[in-house]
Design a protein around this motif. Sequence first.
Motif, short mmCIF file in Angstrom:
data_model
loop_
_atom_site.label_atom_id
_atom_site.label_comp_id
_atom_site.label_asym_id
_atom_site.label_seq_id
_atom_site.Cartn_x
_atom_site.Cartn_y
_atom_site.Cartn_z
N UNK A 41 -11.78 18.82 2.73
CA UNK A 41 -11.18 17.76 3.54
C UNK A 41 -9.98 17.14 2.83
N UNK A 42 -10.11 16.94 1.51
CA UNK A 42 -9.02 16.31 0.75
C UNK A 42 -7.78 17.19 0.71
N UNK A 89 -9.97 10.39 2.51
CA UNK A 89 -8.88 9.96 1.63
C UNK A 89 -9.48 9.18 0.47
N UNK A 90 -9.10 9.53 -0.73
CA UNK A 90 -9.56 8.81 -1.93
C UNK A 90 -8.36 8.13 -2.57
N UNK A 114 -11.64 6.43 4.29
CA UNK A 114 -10.82 6.16 3.11
C UNK A 114 -11.61 5.33 2.12
N UNK A 115 -11.73 5.83 0.91
CA UNK A 115 -12.43 5.12 -0.16
C UNK A 115 -11.39 4.44 -1.02
N UNK A 157 -4.63 -2.41 4.30
CA UNK A 157 -3.27 -1.98 4.63
C UNK A 157 -3.31 -0.89 5.69
N UNK A 158 -2.41 -1.00 6.68
CA UNK A 158 -2.28 0.04 7.72
C UNK A 158 -1.25 1.07 7.24
N UNK A 159 -1.73 2.08 6.53
CA UNK A 159 -0.83 3.11 6.01
C UNK A 159 -0.36 4.03 7.14
#
Length: 416
Positions: free
Chosen positions: A67-68, A76-77, A316-317, A323-325
């Motif tokens: 997945x990454x 997402x890490x 997302x970890x 924040x809205x990336x």
Amino acid sequence: MKILVLGSGVIGTTSAYYLARAGHEVTVLDRQAGPALETSFANAGEVSPGYSAPWASPGLLWKAVKWLAMTYRPLVLRHRISPEMIRWGLQLLANCSDRRYALNKGRMLRLAEYSRDCLGELRQTTGLHYDQRMQGTLQLFRKQQQLDGAAADMKVLDDFGVGFELLDRAGCIAAEPALAGVAEKFLGGLRLPGDETGDCFKFTNALAEQARALGVDFRFNSRIEAILRDGSRIGGVLVNGEMHYADAYLLALGSYSPILAAPLGLRLPVYPVKGYSITLPIVDVAGAPESTVMDETYKVAVTRLGDRIRVGGTAELGGYDLTLYPARRRPLDFVVSDLFPRGGDLARATYWTGLRPMTPDGTPIIGATPYANLFLNTGHGTLGWTMAAGSGQVLADIISGHSPAIDTSDLGLARY
């Protein structure tokens, strides 16, 4: 009893409603200006008992690595590794055996199926409207490996009497006609006809009005600073610099529950897993989903909510960052455009993020604590909307000294 409920998301509000219905004097405290303005605000819109499954599953570590590496990655890490993240991650991996997966999925299904029954009773007795639809969930498989791997989940569903249908491409199109135009993109799917959809924000606000009619006092813009102990009991809650007292206290603050519990010596294994969603207006009804389509490849759910489409996904970890990336929106845009290209107007989509309170084994933490008058209803992860009504009823039964309708012996903090 006089009861203070800390939190007015879907979990806190349903708990307050059921507690008031049981005859208690209930006050709800929340830092926001109204109900359901954080994680419950714009979730994926699924009430999906059949899709209740823990993240912790056999082969998760290898899946996470893949997945990454994906272009539209579902995981997402962020570079904010903390002791809490490491501790939670190790507990997650410890639950990835076949035996633990079956155990955890089974108890999640038990609570989720009961919750759907409670939600149905709520609709019948209150007449609530929240853009609800009762047309099931379709888990869509783009790869043969996914189709083959559905066998393990189907066995657990069968063991617990949850209805399902394994569909070929034509069956998926029959369930979701708008997929006919993109038939080459998938091979089949697993349909859960008993699942539902709805707007969690609308539901929570409508139920809050029902709770007010039962006497519940909602106090918003109330910053909860600390829970104070008095020996083996809770002595009060500090809110906006003032003490508030009750006979019993319920902690239902989602991802923020561990922060308030830690000074009491309670380590709640709940970690904030950030999720994102977009909401776009429908411009072509025939090109929009009928219910929820869960894209198994990208772990993105596309849901019909009245005249809107809600698209939710990504894990997302990264702690409590909200924040809205921009990059995190791309998988959501891609999936809805790929599967329902005519359905909605992406140019008018709104973008949102929230923190899902995840436990390592996927099951929420509901019930008593070592403090005689402090109770927990937290850690529902991605299934807060799915499990809300049942969790609220169970919690009200426990606090009232009644036997819940389902087994709750393995839902409490003691299992850790």
